[in-house]
Design an enzyme around this catalytic site. Structure first.
Site, short mmCIF file in Angstrom:
data_model
loop_
_atom_site.label_atom_id
_atom_site.label_comp_id
_atom_site.label_asym_id
_atom_site.label_seq_id
_atom_site.Cartn_x
_atom_site.Cartn_y
_atom_site.Cartn_z
N GLU A 237 17.08 -8.66 -13.30
CA GLU A 237 15.58 -7.71 -13.59
C GLU A 237 15.10 -6.74 -11.87
O GLU A 237 14.96 -5.70 -11.99
CB GLU A 237 14.68 -8.99 -13.46
CG GLU A 237 13.57 -8.56 -14.12
CD GLU A 237 13.95 -7.34 -14.91
OE1 GLU A 237 13.02 -5.67 -15.08
OE2 GLU A 237 14.74 -7.28 -15.86
N GLU B 211 5.87 -4.70 -11.50
CA GLU B 211 7.07 -4.94 -12.84
C GLU B 211 6.55 -6.04 -14.06
O GLU B 211 6.79 -7.23 -13.66
CB GLU B 211 8.58 -4.93 -12.41
CG GLU B 211 8.72 -3.62 -11.45
CD GLU B 211 9.01 -2.71 -11.90
OE1 GLU B 211 9.34 -2.48 -13.50
OE2 GLU B 211 8.76 -1.52 -11.30
N GLU C 146 15.36 1.84 -12.57
CA GLU C 146 14.39 2.87 -13.05
C GLU C 146 13.26 3.17 -12.07
O GLU C 146 13.46 4.50 -12.45
CB GLU C 146 13.74 1.53 -14.94
CG GLU C 146 14.06 0.74 -15.20
CD GLU C 146 13.86 0.04 -16.38
OE1 GLU C 146 12.67 -0.58 -15.95
OE2 GLU C 146 13.83 -0.59 -16.98
#
Length: 133
Positions: A80, A39, A87
């Site tokens: 995050e 990520e 996601e």
């Protein structure tokens, strides 16, 4: 009469005590490794918050001021991680575009924007007070 068992019990969650804590730590470290490896947004947040931690240590005059500056940075990292998890789950369910998938991803992004705005608000107001005082 015996007590009924839960019909949806997850046998993988049967660990207790120190074994459970060790496993939880191992899974958490694996999550950090996966986020760092896969990520880019997570790496960017961590790389921006790292210097912020040092700057907080240099700027703060009290423990409370230090915590005030550090908490929004830590929150951005947590958000995050959650955003990336959302996601990944959405992408795992289906790579196809779907309005609910877009909605989930957009909400995760909005959470991160909110965390970034909180950093700007807290740090900006702190620095303004320090400069004007």
């Amino acid at each position: 009469m015996s007590e009924p068992t839960a019909p949806f019990r997850n046998d993988l969650k049967g660990r207790t005590g120190l074994v459970r804590l060790r496993n939880a730590l191992r899974y958490s470290l694996g999550g950090y490794r996966a986020a760092w490896k896969d990520e880019q947004a997570f790496r960017q947040i961590v790389c921006l918050c790292g210097p912020g931690l040092i700057l907080a240590g240099l700027l703060c005059r009290t423990w409370a001021e230090g915590i005030l500056l550090i908490l929004p940075l830590a929150l951005a990292v947590v958000v995050e991680l959650c955003n990336s998890a959302i996601e990944n789950v959405v992408d795992r369910i289906s790579p196809d575009w779907h309005p609910l998938a877009k909605k989930a991803k957009d909400m995760g992004s909005a959470a991160q924007l909110t965390a970034q705005l909180l950093i700007a608000l807290v740090w900006g107001s702190y620095l303004l007070v320090r400069i004007c005082a």
